[in-house]
Design a protein around this motif. Sequence first.
Motif, PDB file in Angstrom:
ATOM      1  N   LEU A 118       0.864  -1.174   0.000  1.00  0.00           N
ATOM      2  CA  LEU A 118       0.000   0.000   0.000  1.00  0.00           C
ATOM      3  C   LEU A 118       0.904   1.228   0.000  1.00  0.00           C
ATOM      4  CD1 LEU A 118      -2.698  -0.998   2.653  1.00  0.00           C
ATOM      5  CD2 LEU A 118      -3.022  -0.843   0.180  1.00  0.00           C
ATOM      6  N   TYR A 119       0.738   2.081  -0.982  1.00  0.00           N
ATOM      7  CA  TYR A 119       1.552   3.296  -1.067  1.00  0.00           C
ATOM      8  C   TYR A 119       0.851   4.441  -0.342  1.00  0.00           C
ATOM      9  CZ  TYR A 119       4.499   1.029  -4.569  1.00  0.00           C
ATOM     10  OH  TYR A 119       5.368   0.185  -5.221  1.00  0.00           O
ATOM     11  N   THR A 120       1.629   5.218   0.401  1.00  0.00           N
ATOM     12  CA  THR A 120       1.066   6.363   1.118  1.00  0.00           C
ATOM     13  C   THR A 120       0.960   7.595   0.223  1.00  0.00           C
ATOM     14  OG1 THR A 120       3.255   7.021   1.925  1.00  0.00           O
ATOM     15  CG2 THR A 120       1.961   5.544   3.333  1.00  0.00           C
ATOM     16  N   HIS A 121       1.731   7.651  -0.852  1.00  0.00           N
ATOM     17  CA  HIS A 121       1.686   8.775  -1.803  1.00  0.00           C
ATOM     18  C   HIS A 121       1.862  10.114  -1.090  1.00  0.00           C
ATOM     19  CE1 HIS A 121       0.627   6.086  -5.049  1.00  0.00           C
ATOM     20  NE2 HIS A 121      -0.414   5.634  -4.375  1.00  0.00           N
ATOM     21  N   ALA A 122       2.821  10.152  -0.160  1.00  0.00           N
ATOM     22  CA  ALA A 122       3.082  11.388   0.576  1.00  0.00           C
ATOM     23  C   ALA A 122       3.878  12.390  -0.250  1.00  0.00           C
ATOM     24  CB  ALA A 122       3.837  11.077   1.874  1.00  0.00           C
ATOM     25  N   GLY A 123       4.550  11.918  -1.298  1.00  0.00           N
ATOM     26  CA  GLY A 123       5.416  12.801  -2.063  1.00  0.00           C
ATOM     27  C   GLY A 123       6.734  13.008  -1.329  1.00  0.00           C
ATOM     28  N   PRO A 124       7.660  13.732  -1.930  1.00  0.00           N
ATOM     29  CA  PRO A 124       8.962  13.955  -1.288  1.00  0.00           C
ATOM     30  C   PRO A 124       8.806  14.728   0.017  1.00  0.00           C
ATOM     31  CG  PRO A 124       9.004  14.601  -3.614  1.00  0.00           C
ATOM     32  CD  PRO A 124       7.575  14.377  -3.256  1.00  0.00           C
ATOM     33  N   GLU A 125       9.571  14.331   1.008  1.00  0.00           N
ATOM     34  CA  GLU A 125       9.588  15.064   2.277  1.00  0.00           C
ATOM     35  C   GLU A 125      11.025  15.481   2.531  1.00  0.00           C
ATOM     36  OE1 GLU A 125       7.206  14.846   6.312  1.00  0.00           O
ATOM     37  OE2 GLU A 125       8.381  13.051   6.028  1.00  0.00           O
ATOM     38  N   ILE A 126      11.257  16.789   2.504  1.00  0.00           N
ATOM     39  CA  ILE A 126      12.617  17.319   2.619  1.00  0.00           C
ATOM     40  C   ILE A 126      13.180  17.111   4.013  1.00  0.00           C
ATOM     41  CG2 ILE A 126      14.057  19.376   2.383  1.00  0.00           C
ATOM     42  CD1 ILE A 126      12.816  18.256  -0.239  1.00  0.00           C
ATOM     43  N   SER A 127      12.351  17.359   5.015  1.00  0.00           N
ATOM     44  CA  SER A 127      12.819  17.249   6.389  1.00  0.00           C
ATOM     45  C   SER A 127      13.187  15.814   6.745  1.00  0.00           C
ATOM     46  CB  SER A 127      11.732  17.749   7.347  1.00  0.00           C
ATOM     47  OG  SER A 127      12.106  17.513   8.686  1.00  0.00           O
ATOM     48  N   VAL A 128      14.292  15.656   7.464  1.00  0.00           N
ATOM     49  CA  VAL A 128      14.691  14.329   7.935  1.00  0.00           C
ATOM     50  C   VAL A 128      13.661  13.801   8.937  1.00  0.00           C
ATOM     51  CG1 VAL A 128      16.412  13.086   9.309  1.00  0.00           C
ATOM     52  CG2 VAL A 128      17.151  14.644   7.493  1.00  0.00           C
ATOM     53  N   ALA A 129      13.198  14.688   9.822  1.00  0.00           N
ATOM     54  CA  ALA A 129      12.193  14.288  10.822  1.00  0.00           C
ATOM     55  C   ALA A 129      10.823  14.245  10.156  1.00  0.00           C
ATOM     56  CB  ALA A 129      12.197  15.272  11.984  1.00  0.00           C
ATOM     57  N   THR A 130      10.251  13.074  10.074  1.00  0.00           N
ATOM     58  CA  THR A 130       9.016  12.890   9.310  1.00  0.00           C
ATOM     59  C   THR A 130       7.818  13.591   9.948  1.00  0.00           C
ATOM     60  OG1 THR A 130       7.515  11.249   8.368  1.00  0.00           O
ATOM     61  CG2 THR A 130       8.514  10.699  10.482  1.00  0.00           C
ATOM     62  N   THR A 131       7.006  14.208   9.109  1.00  0.00           N
ATOM     63  CA  THR A 131       5.739  14.796   9.556  1.00  0.00           C
ATOM     64  C   THR A 131       4.624  14.346   8.610  1.00  0.00           C
ATOM     65  OG1 THR A 131       6.334  16.836   8.384  1.00  0.00           O
ATOM     66  CG2 THR A 131       6.727  16.776  10.760  1.00  0.00           C
ATOM     67  N   LYS A 132       4.678  14.787   7.348  1.00  0.00           N
ATOM     68  CA  LYS A 132       3.587  14.415   6.445  1.00  0.00           C
ATOM     69  C   LYS A 132       3.627  12.922   6.117  1.00  0.00           C
ATOM     70  CE  LYS A 132       5.561  15.456   1.872  1.00  0.00           C
ATOM     71  NZ  LYS A 132       5.328  16.163   0.593  1.00  0.00           N
ATOM     72  N   ALA A 133       4.809  12.314   6.078  1.00  0.00           N
ATOM     73  CA  ALA A 133       4.876  10.867   5.851  1.00  0.00           C
ATOM     74  C   ALA A 133       4.216  10.133   7.011  1.00  0.00           C
ATOM     75  CB  ALA A 133       6.319  10.419   5.677  1.00  0.00           C
ATOM     76  N   TYR A 134       4.437  10.635   8.233  1.00  0.00           N
ATOM     77  CA  TYR A 134       3.795  10.048   9.412  1.00  0.00           C
ATOM     78  C   TYR A 134       2.275  10.150   9.297  1.00  0.00           C
ATOM     79  CZ  TYR A 134       2.481   9.476  14.351  1.00  0.00           C
ATOM     80  OH  TYR A 134       1.906   9.064  15.519  1.00  0.00           O
ATOM     81  N   SER A 135       1.799  11.326   8.886  1.00  0.00           N
ATOM     82  CA  SER A 135       0.354  11.538   8.782  1.00  0.00           C
ATOM     83  C   SER A 135      -0.276  10.619   7.747  1.00  0.00           C
ATOM     84  CB  SER A 135       0.061  13.005   8.437  1.00  0.00           C
ATOM     85  OG  SER A 135       0.443  13.853   9.502  1.00  0.00           O
ATOM     86  N   THR A 136       0.394  10.432   6.622  1.00  0.00           N
ATOM     87  CA  THR A 136      -0.172   9.563   5.590  1.00  0.00           C
ATOM     88  C   THR A 136      -0.107   8.096   5.999  1.00  0.00           C
ATOM     89  OG1 THR A 136       1.955   9.591   4.400  1.00  0.00           O
ATOM     90  CG2 THR A 136       0.271  11.145   3.678  1.00  0.00           C
TER      91      THR A 136
END
Length: 338
Positions: A118-136
Amino acid sequence: MICDGRIDLSSARLNDDMISQISNLYIVACGSAYNVGLTMQYMAEELSGITTRVELASEFRYRKINYQENSLVVIISQSGETADSLAALREAKKYGIRTLGIVNVVGSSIAREADHVLYTHAGPEISVATTKAYSTQLVVGYLLILQIALSRNDISVEEYTGLIEEIMMIPEKIGCILDSKEQIQCFANKLVNAYSMFFIGRNSDYATSLESSLKLKELSYIHSEAYPAGELKHGPISLIEEGTPVIGIMTQSELYEKTANNLIEVKSRGAYIAAITVFGKYNAGEIADFTFYIPNISPYFAGSLSVVPMQLLAYYISVAKGYDVDKPRNLAKSVTVE
């Protein structure tokens, strides 16, 4: 992933027959993804009663697991290349256990090697500390657990539809929180010189506490710990001194009073108290020195909202200290070595 009010898992090559046969769920991950797994565990146990275990990949890969028949091992990784998570996936496959990857990067190693993805499709996340990847990852986790519960007839179609509608409202409600970000910035300015901080919560609020503490450590380099609120008396309360910041996350109505009592206990020992709760729980303001309210939502999904002010807190403290928020020291976006 949501089509005509139903979750479409066809891209993951998962069908209702496969899902309904799942008897045990193993969720394996590292770091923030592990905290997502804990949230999924609480939800799975509440909604379907399915036996669920959350494991750190670095530990799981070295244990002798007595896999139950019809188990599913879910591997969560933003990059899809996390060394320990990939090794855990391969260990499960060695025993013929069905695997599912929740990843962001299409074509990554975990995506290629897992039986399902299952892909989260968060797109690139520049920050090392995850935020939008975590949310997705959280949202994909919600959808997976809902589909398992529906396929096993543990929830009705009406319950399922209502919960899907609540998930669809998450972005708008996060927007409401961001509209109040100045409150968090003001709070953060009071904590810039903190030496140590504590986060407490119960049930899925504990999972959010873990993620909140991790973000603070990663971005501000302030020592912080997260504990289940009920564990305070079993040792950690001895660390409370005059002015020690303690943040209580209290979005689970059934457990609200218990966590509130824990905050009162540490306040009586001199702690500086903050509470993150939902609108309507206004007595939190009588307990806490700082209170932040999030929009009302199903308790299953509250972690998607309550984590946002805590991400902002870590961000504002880091900025105030003059640190590079996107590139914290000693950290890498993808941990590809053991």
